[in-house]
Design a protein around this motif. Structure first.
Motif, short mmCIF file in Angstrom:
data_model
loop_
_atom_site.label_atom_id
_atom_site.label_comp_id
_atom_site.label_asym_id
_atom_site.label_seq_id
_atom_site.Cartn_x
_atom_site.Cartn_y
_atom_site.Cartn_z
N THR A 252 8.96 -39.12 28.69
CA THR A 252 9.73 -39.33 27.40
C THR A 252 10.59 -38.09 27.06
O THR A 252 11.93 -38.19 26.68
CB THR A 252 8.60 -39.35 26.28
OG1 THR A 252 7.89 -40.53 26.57
CG2 THR A 252 9.49 -39.72 25.00
N GLU B 292 13.60 -38.37 29.25
CA GLU B 292 14.50 -39.36 29.12
C GLU B 292 15.38 -38.78 27.60
O GLU B 292 16.56 -38.94 27.55
CB GLU B 292 13.65 -40.50 28.55
CG GLU B 292 14.50 -41.64 28.06
CD GLU B 292 15.46 -42.24 28.87
OE1 GLU B 292 15.14 -42.10 30.20
OE2 GLU B 292 16.43 -42.82 28.57
N SER B 293 14.55 -38.08 26.74
CA SER B 293 14.97 -37.49 25.48
C SER B 293 16.17 -36.68 25.69
O SER B 293 17.10 -36.56 25.19
CB SER B 293 13.97 -36.95 24.70
OG SER B 293 14.57 -36.20 23.65
N VAL C 86 20.54 -41.85 28.09
CA VAL C 86 21.79 -42.10 27.40
C VAL C 86 21.44 -42.79 26.18
O VAL C 86 20.54 -43.62 26.03
CB VAL C 86 22.64 -42.98 28.29
CG1 VAL C 86 23.97 -43.56 27.57
CG2 VAL C 86 23.07 -42.48 29.75
N SER C 87 22.02 -42.17 25.25
CA SER C 87 21.81 -42.50 23.91
C SER C 87 23.30 -43.36 23.32
O SER C 87 24.34 -42.72 23.16
CB SER C 87 21.65 -41.43 22.77
OG SER C 87 21.86 -42.06 21.36
N LEU C 88 23.11 -44.65 23.18
CA LEU C 88 24.01 -45.40 22.91
C LEU C 88 24.93 -45.10 21.63
O LEU C 88 26.09 -45.00 21.43
CB LEU C 88 23.88 -46.92 22.85
CG LEU C 88 23.47 -47.42 24.11
CD1 LEU C 88 22.95 -48.95 24.18
CD2 LEU C 88 24.65 -47.19 25.27
N MET D 272 14.22 -34.41 18.02
CA MET D 272 14.28 -34.92 19.22
C MET D 272 15.34 -36.32 19.46
O MET D 272 15.37 -36.92 18.52
CB MET D 272 13.05 -35.45 19.54
CG MET D 272 12.77 -36.00 20.86
SD MET D 272 11.07 -36.59 21.21
CE MET D 272 10.82 -36.99 22.81
N ARG D 273 16.07 -36.11 20.51
CA ARG D 273 16.91 -37.05 20.80
C ARG D 273 16.27 -38.39 21.12
O ARG D 273 15.25 -38.46 22.00
CB ARG D 273 17.95 -36.74 22.01
CG ARG D 273 19.27 -36.42 21.68
CD ARG D 273 19.88 -36.09 23.06
NE ARG D 273 20.67 -36.86 23.77
CZ ARG D 273 20.79 -37.72 24.61
NH1 ARG D 273 19.82 -37.68 25.37
NH2 ARG D 273 21.70 -38.68 24.87
N VAL D 274 16.45 -39.62 20.56
CA VAL D 274 15.86 -40.53 20.88
C VAL D 274 16.80 -41.70 21.49
O VAL D 274 17.76 -41.98 20.92
CB VAL D 274 15.23 -41.33 19.78
CG1 VAL D 274 14.50 -42.43 20.09
CG2 VAL D 274 14.17 -40.32 19.08
N THR D 275 16.54 -42.23 22.53
CA THR D 275 17.55 -43.28 23.39
C THR D 275 16.75 -44.72 23.25
O THR D 275 15.75 -44.88 23.00
CB THR D 275 17.71 -42.74 24.87
OG1 THR D 275 16.41 -43.07 25.66
CG2 THR D 275 18.09 -41.32 24.95
N MET E 279 14.23 -44.86 25.74
CA MET E 279 12.71 -44.30 25.47
C MET E 279 11.82 -45.55 24.66
O MET E 279 10.70 -45.69 24.65
CB MET E 279 12.95 -43.19 24.52
CG MET E 279 13.07 -41.93 25.41
SD MET E 279 13.73 -40.50 24.64
CE MET E 279 12.70 -40.10 23.33
#
Lengths: 480, 321
Positions: free
Chosen positions: A433, A436-437, A441-443, B1-4, B7
């Protein structure tokens, strides 16, 4: 100061924003790609121009300096380490769960119940020693006991063979992965020499190393050239075996693996399970225990049986015998195993050969049968050096206890492995996690970036359009 | 925290899976009503279950042994009652025969009566229980008492099956010790000798070992009655009394053994019940608990699924034109 400079500056801006949009678009497209690392465009201001304006430098626009991967190598390292440990425990747990199900305990069909039935059958013979049906029941229970022991022993050997073939499969995997890593090393090195950043190759290589970490404990070293510059290639070690040396993959075989020190991963788990260490998580341990039980049953029963007389007045023959592969009875005690224990064929053919009494004339006296039946509660001595359970007259452990202890050890180890796996899985999940964080890729982010780059692009275009008007004014409307 | 979004999907899948696997555990417990199906489910409980099962199996064997011993000894007791009865009648005959007024013809009639008693006694002595002769000691399959001699006066010789018995004294004692030994286990390390008949049939008036003494006494009595020897006939009264005492002693031993078995059986019942309770407590699912846990786990599972439906969250894209 040039009239056209602003056009050029705006053009460079448009091109940079376009590149950024390309990268964004690539990020979005790969949002669900395994092993993909999000990329970011680093833009830097172009070299300024001096001397055009007094005492000032004029900016000349923007350049794309680099397209970099957002990746934390320390998290990679942690994930690989923990994955190795996880795979080690899962391998142990999976295999020992199989062993556990072989023994079918607690149930009405397990060895525990069969042993009880066997001892009970002797007590029945002791109560009515002259009865042929009761003797036949005893014989049948003994045959079924030996069948069960031989079957479990055979299945344990099968598991051991299976472990060997799994090791071979794992080695094939290692060799195939190391081959691909070596090729990627070559490609990366060439790209680096050309001054490129080979993001996709590096993603592919990282993914392969991740896969490799499931098989064994992996050490990755970034290689440097003679001048101390990183070449982009890596050296990969599995345990203490070098499997990728720069652009060469070094194939390994089962001999290399068995002499190497591999401490984690499925390979280490398999090597441990198949090894002959005296630990409760090797198959050999259970084979040895079962051998001890088989030999203890046979020896203790045979010893007492020999002191009796069968219905024809002959001394008791061996109740249990051990046979070689050709079915011949063997006498070398060290060759007695759980895999070759049988009821004496003479007794199988003729139950009157069962010596239930110490005197054939006293056919109603079942003292010998009773003594054998009492073996159920007879405490014996365990000689752990020779792994022999001896009916020495004194002792601390019955055959049943010995078996039950073994089942408890097996159950405890499986249960321990299962809880280790669950902890380890949580750890790996958390790290994944985290990774991934960081790298995923965050859309939303990419969409926001798209808007940002799009507006910047439009603004640059607007500048050109303004410049166009200005030039139009100068060229067409200015009258000299 | 970046959340994708990846995730979110990943953690959703992990949670749904772990929730489902917990649900499966409880579902298994509820449907099979067994909590420990593998040693690793609960190693300590599994070990105790194995041990308790083993003890239960032993006890079941002891129960069946006791059942057999009880039937055997009851048959013995009945047969000994008949022997007692015959001896009382024999004493009556001896008593009549020793009275001075008895005529020679009556003496003859008494002798015939005693001969009948001897035949009857042989029949009783050869009683069997489920095909095994009860008074032959360990010689359970061969007829123990066989009539080997008979003349016009009646039975003159009876052979005991182990009767190569010319031996006497301590040898005879050893032989009888060996013959009359049928021990069966009625508990862990507890055996009971269920052999019977030695005291009744092979012990003479002064209490020493003597093969077929009761038959010998009766045959001698008959011979004296035949001969009309009143004094001799009177002399047998004491012998018959002593033999009767032997029978009574043996019956009391048998009765004591039956009592012991009854006691042991009632104790075994409690013990068996406690073992079964123990095994059930250790290995069976607590139905109420398991179904409650099942329901709550099911609720969690459904909740995580419904959250899952919402996880395809609206992204920024939904709000941009």
């Amino acid at each position: 100061m040039s009239t056209f400079m602003a056009i050029n500056t705006a053009l460079k801006g448009m091109m940079a924003q376009q590149t950024a949009l390309d990268v964004t678009s690539n990020n979005i497209a790969n949002a669900n790609t395994d092993g993909y690392t999000r990329q970011r465009v680093s833009m830097v201001a172009s070299s300024p121009i001096s001397g055009l304006v007094t005492d000032a430098q004029l900016g000349s626009g923007v350049d794309v300096a680099d397209v970099t991967r957002i990746r934390d190598t320390f998290i990679d390292y942690q994930i690989r380490n923990e994955t190795s440990t996880l795979e080690y425990e899962s391998t142990i747990s999976d295999t020992l769960s199989n062993v556990e199900s072989l023994f079918m305990e607690p149930s009405d069909t397990g060895l525990n119940e069969q042993l009880d039935t066997f001892w009970s059958a002797w007590q029945d013979v002791a109560a009515t020693p002259e009865s042929s049906p009761v003797r036949t029941v005893l014989k049948e229970s003994a045959v079924s006991l030996t069948d069960t022991i031989r079957q479990i022993s055979g299945q344990l050997s099968d598991i051991q063979d299976d472990i060997q073939s799994q090791i071979d499969l794992d080695i094939k995997d290692v060799n195939s992965i190391s081959g691909r890593i070596a090729k990627l090393n070559t490609q990366i090195e060439q790209s680096v020499t050309r001054g490129e950043t080979p993001n996709n190759f590096m993603d592919a290589r990282d993914l392969l190393v991740d896969k490799l970490s499931a098989l064994g404990d992996i050490t990755i070293t970034n290689l440097q050239d003679g001048t101390g510059k990183y070449t982009g290639a890596v050296e990969v070690k599995l345990g203490d075996l070098v499997i990728v040396d720069e652009t060469d993959a070094i194939e390994i075989d089962s001999d290399d693996v068995s002499s190497a020190t591999i401490t984690d991963g499925s390979l280490a788990g398999l090597l441990h399970l198949g090894g002959d260490e005296d630990a409760t998580d090797t198959i050999q341990y259970y084979i040895n225990k079962l051998n001890t039980i088989a030999v203890a049953i046979a020896t203790s029963v045979n010893d007492i049986h020999a002191t009796g007389e069968d219905l024809d007045g002959a001394s008791g023959v061996d109740f249990f015998v051990f046979k070689d592969e050709d079915g011949n009875v063997i006498t070398t005690e060290s060759d007695f195993t759980a895999g070759n224990i049988y009821v004496n064929p003479d007794i199988e053919d003729n139950v009157s050969k069962i010596a239930a009494s110490h005197d054939a004339d006293l056919e109603g006296n079942g003292d010998i049968a009773r003594q054998i039946g009492d073996l159920k509660d007879t405490r014996m001595t365990y000689d752990s050096t020779n792994e022999v359970l001896e009916n020495s007259g004194t002792g601390t452990i019955t055959i049943g206890d010995f078996y039950q202890d073994m089942i408890t050890e097996l159950g405890s180890r499986v249960s321990e492995a299962k809880s280790n796996i669950s902890n380890q899985q949580t750890l790996v999940d958390n790290l994944t996690t985290k990774k991934e964080s960081n790298s995923g890729v965050s859309l939303d982010e990419e969409t926001a970036n798209t808007v940002l780059y799009q507006h910047a692009f439009s603004a640059c275009a607007q500048i050109i359009s303004v410049m166009d008007e200005m030039l139009d004014t100068i060229i067409n409307n200015m009258k000299a | 925290m970046r959340v994708t979004s990846k995730m979110l999907t990943r953690s959703l899948l992990n949670n749904v899976n772990s929730s489902l696997s917990k649900l499966q555990v409880y579902e298994n417990q509820v449907s099979s009503s067994v909590r420990v199906t593998k040693p690793s489910d609960d190693p300590i409980a599994a070990a105790k279950i194995l041990e308790a099962n083993s003890a239960l199996n032993s006890q079941e064997q002891y129960d069946s042994n006791m059942e057999m011993a009880s039937g055997w000894l009851t048959t013995v007791d009945g047969a000994l009652a008949s022997v007692d009865d015959i001896l009382i009648r024999a004493r009556g005959a001896a008593s009549s025969g020793s009275t001075g007024t008895t005529t020679e013809a009556s003496m003859q009639a008494l002798a015939d009566e005693v001969d009948g008693m001897i035949a009857e006694l042989v029949g009783v002595a050869n009683t069997d229980y489920a095909g095994s002769f009860i008074f032959g000691g360990s010689n359970t399959s061969a007829t123990p008492f066989e009539i080997t001699g008979q003349d016009i006066d009646g039975i003159t010789a009876i052979k005991f099956v182990s009767d190569s018995y010319s031996v006497t004294g301590s040898d005879l004692e050893t032989l009888l010790d060996e013959t009359y030994s049928q021990k069966i286990a009625i508990g862990s390390g507890v055996t009971m000798d269920i052999s019977a008949g030695r005291m009744t049939f092979h012990t003479d008036a002064d209490g020493s070992d003597d093969i077929n003494s009761v038959f010998d006494t009766l045959i001698a009595l008959r011979t004296s009655l035949e001969a009309g020897d009143q004094d001799a006939v009177g002399g047998f009264l004491a012998d018959i009394d002593a033999q009767t005492d032997n029978v009574i002693s043996e019956r009391s031993v048998v009765g004591a053994k039956l009592n012991r078995i009854e006691l042991a059986q009632s104790r075994a019942e409690t013990y068996t019940a406690s073992l079964i309770t123990l095994i059930s407590n250790l290995g069976d699912a607590d139905y109420a608990e398991a179904s409650a846990l099942y329901s709550s786990q099911k609720a969690i599972y459904e909740a995580s699924l419904s959250i899952g439906a919402k996880i395809i969250l609206p992204s920024l894209l939904d709000f941009l034109n």
